[in-house]
Design a protein around this motif. Structure first.
Motif, mmCIF file in Angstrom:
data_model
loop_
_atom_site.group_PDB
_atom_site.id
_atom_site.type_symbol
_atom_site.label_atom_id
_atom_site.label_comp_id
_atom_site.label_asym_id
_atom_site.label_seq_id
_atom_site.Cartn_x
_atom_site.Cartn_y
_atom_site.Cartn_z
ATOM 1 N N VAL A 160 -7.426 3.083 -4.212
ATOM 2 C CA VAL A 160 -6.375 2.120 -3.881
ATOM 3 C C VAL A 160 -6.584 1.568 -2.476
ATOM 4 O O VAL A 160 -6.471 0.353 -2.241
ATOM 5 N N ILE A 161 -6.901 2.433 -1.529
ATOM 6 C CA ILE A 161 -7.124 1.980 -0.151
ATOM 7 C C ILE A 161 -8.334 1.052 -0.079
ATOM 8 O O ILE A 161 -8.316 0.027 0.611
ATOM 9 N N LEU A 196 0.830 -1.205 0.000
ATOM 10 C CA LEU A 196 0.000 0.000 0.000
ATOM 11 C C LEU A 196 0.862 1.251 0.000
ATOM 12 O O LEU A 196 0.589 2.212 -0.735
ATOM 13 N N TRP A 253 2.451 1.752 -3.494
ATOM 14 C CA TRP A 253 1.475 2.221 -4.485
ATOM 15 C C TRP A 253 1.123 3.691 -4.271
ATOM 16 O O TRP A 253 1.112 4.478 -5.220
ATOM 17 N N LEU A 254 0.829 4.061 -3.039
ATOM 18 C CA LEU A 254 0.488 5.460 -2.774
ATOM 19 C C LEU A 254 1.686 6.375 -3.007
ATOM 20 O O LEU A 254 1.545 7.476 -3.558
ATOM 21 N N LEU A 311 -4.336 13.638 -3.654
ATOM 22 C CA LEU A 311 -4.267 12.187 -3.520
ATOM 23 C C LEU A 311 -4.829 11.713 -2.193
ATOM 24 O O LEU A 311 -5.556 10.718 -2.131
ATOM 25 N N PHE A 312 -4.509 12.413 -1.135
ATOM 26 C CA PHE A 312 -4.966 12.017 0.191
ATOM 27 C C PHE A 312 -6.207 12.788 0.626
ATOM 28 O O PHE A 312 -6.573 12.761 1.801
ATOM 29 N N SER A 370 -7.850 8.551 -6.947
ATOM 30 C CA SER A 370 -6.906 7.428 -6.900
ATOM 31 C C SER A 370 -6.636 6.956 -5.483
ATOM 32 O O SER A 370 -6.619 5.743 -5.218
ATOM 33 N N GLY A 371 -6.391 7.894 -4.563
ATOM 34 C CA GLY A 371 -6.036 7.512 -3.202
ATOM 35 C C GLY A 371 -7.081 6.646 -2.523
ATOM 36 O O GLY A 371 -6.795 5.507 -2.107
#
Length: 365
Positions: free
Chosen positions: A136-137, A75, A78-79, A109-110, A132-133
């Protein structure tokens, strides 16, 4: 230079997305360089950390952290890769400085929301980063139930095997215990259960190789050692008792080495898919002969002496021994009998057989 930064950012973003899709989304055993690289790095670091203690138990305690560290690092990589890629894209498509571009990418992103682009056309990039963020999570979170469901199915059968094949499991011990407690009729059902489990392991562990790093709750248990033990028991059974051995023994052998080959392909292990029956194996006749003698002492019926049974056992084991040893080595499994060497020094651990506590009169019957 800004064009180069933009192209580099786009390529890095595509690589990260491809890694995520290959690892979390595509239901097929696709090779992931990230997973393999993290596995090698973290496994080596944990093994070296436990080496000064010089025992298998120390190795087992250290390697217990391998799977959670891999999931966390996947993770983070990726981030981190997305953060760098969006920073490159923002810097390359605008006049933003590196500091402002990094702040802009991190904010989007976050989903922190404290930064905003200085140009309107940057909003699309910000929106993509903001999506995206969390995506992915969310994929990582959804990934965990799949992993733990497969892990629980696997460990249930490994735990049930402990009373039948010892701890750590060993194929001849499995046959000997069934003879000692008069439960030979249960062997066909055990072979059927492990045939299904082998198919499950082959599918789940080839699609999600990180499962190879999930260890059993007890240090002397291991899925790969258990599978080798059941396959060895079936091979010995067929070699020693060709007429009375159940057909399920052949089926579990086929399912077992098929599963190992599926896993081997997904992690790029070299193996011969069709080895000749007389190809050399690492297990020697002396060990096999001693195991057959132990079975005879336990009262297990045999239709062939060890010398005649050996070529037949050899012909079965050649199909899976090299892959079984490699999977046991890579998994840092408990060093059980007939499972090959490990990357750490530890003697092979024989299964401990419980004491016979029946009354003396019953033991004499």
């Amino acid at each position: 230079m800004r064009l180069i930064h933009t192209v580099s950012g786009v390529l890095l973003l595509l690589l990260v997305i491809a890694s995520i899709l290959r690892t979390l989304v595509v239901p097929r055993g696709l090779y992931s360089s990230l997973v393999h690289g993290l596995w090698r790095l973290l496994r080596t670091a944990l093994r070296l950390a436990a080496t000064p203690f010089g025992t298998y138990r120390a190795q087992d305690r250290a390697q217990t952290w391998l799977a959670p560290l891999m999931l966390t690092c996947m993770l983070a990589v990726w981030l981190g890769g997305m953060l760098v890629s969006y920073t490159l894209i923002l810097h390359g498509t605008s006049e933003l400085s590196w500091t402002v571009a990094l702040r802009e990418a991190g904010s989007s992103l976050f989903t922190l929301g404290f930064a905003s682009g200085e140009r309107l056309h940057l909003s699309l990039i910000d929106f993509l980063a903001a999506a995206s963020g969390p995506l992915v999570i969310a994929l990582q979170i959804a990934y965990l139930p799949t992993l733990y469901a497969a892990y629980n199915r696997r460990e249930l059968e490994v735990t049930l095997l402990q009373s039948r094949a010892g701890e750590p499991a060993w194929g001849p011990e499995l046959l000997a215990r069934q003879s000692l407690v008069d439960t030979e009729t249960a062997l066909p059902q055990l072979y059927r259960d492990w045939e299904r489990l082998a198919a499950d392991i082959g599918e789940s562990h080839s699609n999600y190789p990180v499962l190879l790093s999930f260890r059993s709750p007890r240090p002397n248990r291991s899925w790969v050692v258990g599978l080798i033990a059941v396959m060895d028991a079936a091979a010995v059974h067929l070699a020693v008792c060709p007429r009375s051995a159940p057909p399920e023994a052949r089926l579990v052998l086929r399912a077992g080495f098929t599963a190992m080959r599926d896993i081997g392909r997904s992690i790029r292990v070299d193996f011969d898919p069709d080895p000749p029956s007389d190809a050399p194996i690492r297990l020697g006749y002396t060990e096999f002969d001693a195991a057959v003698a132990m079975l005879a002492a336990a009262g297990f019926p045999h239709e062939r002496p060890a010398a005649e049974a050996w070529p037949h056992f050899h012909g079965w084991r050649v199909n899976y021994e090299s892959l079984a040893y490699e999977l046991a080595r890579r998994s840092d499994a408990v060093p059980a009998l007939w499972t090959g060497p490990r990357d750490f020094r530890a003697p092979a651990i024989p299964p401990a057989r419980p004491a016979d506590r029946r009354p003396a009169a019953d033991r004499e019957k």
